[in-house]
Design a protein around this motif. Structure first.
Motif, PDB file in Angstrom:
ATOM      1  N   THR A   1       0.821  -1.217   0.000  1.00 10.50           N
ATOM      2  CA  THR A   1       0.000   0.000   0.000  1.00 10.50           C
ATOM      3  C   THR A   1       0.851   1.263   0.000  1.00 10.50           C
ATOM      4  O   THR A   1       0.388   2.326  -0.412  1.00 10.50           O
ATOM      5  N   LEU A   2       2.079   1.180   0.483  1.00 16.96           N
ATOM      6  CA  LEU A   2       3.028   2.283   0.342  1.00 16.96           C
ATOM      7  C   LEU A   2       3.879   2.021  -0.887  1.00 16.96           C
ATOM      8  O   LEU A   2       4.411   0.922  -1.059  1.00 16.96           O
ATOM      9  N   ARG A   3       3.995   3.024  -1.737  1.00 20.31           N
ATOM     10  CA  ARG A   3       4.703   2.831  -3.002  1.00 20.31           C
ATOM     11  C   ARG A   3       5.817   3.864  -3.146  1.00 20.31           C
ATOM     12  O   ARG A   3       5.791   4.926  -2.532  1.00 20.31           O
ATOM     13  N   LEU A   4       6.757   3.535  -4.004  1.00 21.71           N
ATOM     14  CA  LEU A   4       7.898   4.414  -4.248  1.00 21.71           C
ATOM     15  C   LEU A   4       8.148   4.486  -5.754  1.00 21.71           C
ATOM     16  O   LEU A   4       8.103   3.465  -6.448  1.00 21.71           O
ATOM     17  N   GLY A   5       8.370   5.687  -6.244  1.00 19.10           N
ATOM     18  CA  GLY A   5       8.694   5.869  -7.653  1.00 19.10           C
ATOM     19  C   GLY A   5       9.768   6.922  -7.805  1.00 19.10           C
ATOM     20  O   GLY A   5      10.101   7.633  -6.856  1.00 19.10           O
ATOM     21  N   LYS A   6      10.323   7.023  -8.999  1.00 19.65           N
ATOM     22  CA  LYS A   6      11.315   8.066  -9.242  1.00 19.65           C
ATOM     23  C   LYS A   6      11.116   8.653 -10.631  1.00 19.65           C
ATOM     24  O   LYS A   6      10.558   8.019 -11.534  1.00 19.65           O
TER      25      LYS A   6
END
Length: 210
Positions: free
Chosen positions: A100-105
């Motif tokens: 449910t927690l996401r990371l992108g760049k």
């Protein structure tokens, strides 16, 4: 819900007028105006393209970012920063495991200094009140790793508690942010050279009329 959008600040700017016209294509809101896409009729607007990352591979970066959210002025000791992380670590690790927690760049000029920075986006939802837990929101937030660019990292750090959506207008990055209540705004990085800081200057303000 049906909504009408009113431009209450920035009518003299083409950016604000164009964004208002784009809003008028979407009178039915599913959630918040932060999700409104750019209509094909408005080619001057373009979304920032994010690359999804595996958050578990960036735990140290996430840890520093979470600590920074509670130490915006950099006044906490390392022990105090450690305590802040420990209070939230289990919840964050749980949400990472759940997906449910996401990371992108993404790569873009985040502060209008002429250089492209690698910017990370971490969180669960753009609207803070939906996921507020124990005084901590899991709203999307942006950060630059200090090891990549110390100055840009410090500049974005001041807004690490503020949900922002970067977008391009005529090739330049601006930010969409919540102004509180039924208001939202477009912000522009504005260099404060004497302070070696970047302030996000309010350019446009919109009001939602239901």
């Amino acid at each position: 819900m049906a909504a009408e959008f009113q431009l209450v600040k920035g009518n003299q700017f083409e950016l604000c007028q164009d964004y208002k016209q784009n809003l008028d294509y979407y009178p039915e809101l599913e959630e918040t105006p932060m999700y409104i896409p750019f209509h094909l009729d408005f080619s001057d607007f373009r979304e920032v393209e994010w690359v999804d990352l595996v958050p578990g591979e960036y735990l140290e970066e996430i840890k520093i970012h979470v600590q920074d959210q509670w130490d915006l002025r950099g006044r906490l000791t390392e022990e105090e920063r450690f305590v802040q992380w420990e209070k939230r670590k289990d919840k964050i690790l749980q949400k990472l495991a759940e997906g449910t927690l996401r990371l992108g760049k993404a790569s873009f000029d985040a502060n209008h200094d002429g250089n492209r920075e690698t910017v990370y986006r971490f969180g669960q939802h753009i609207w803070p009140s939906l996921y507020k837990e124990d005084g901590f929101t899991f709203a999307w937030s942006l950060f630059v790793r200090p090891a990549d660019d110390e100055r840009a990292s410090q500049q974005l750090r001041a807004y690490s508690r503020t949900p922002l959506i970067p977008f391009y207008y005529k090739g330049r990055v601006f930010y969409l942010g919540g102004g509180g209540g039924y208001e939202f705004e477009i912000l522009e990085p504005n260099e404060l050279s004497t302070l070696n800081k970047v302030h996000l200057r309010n350019v446009c303000m919109f009001k939602i009329i239901k």
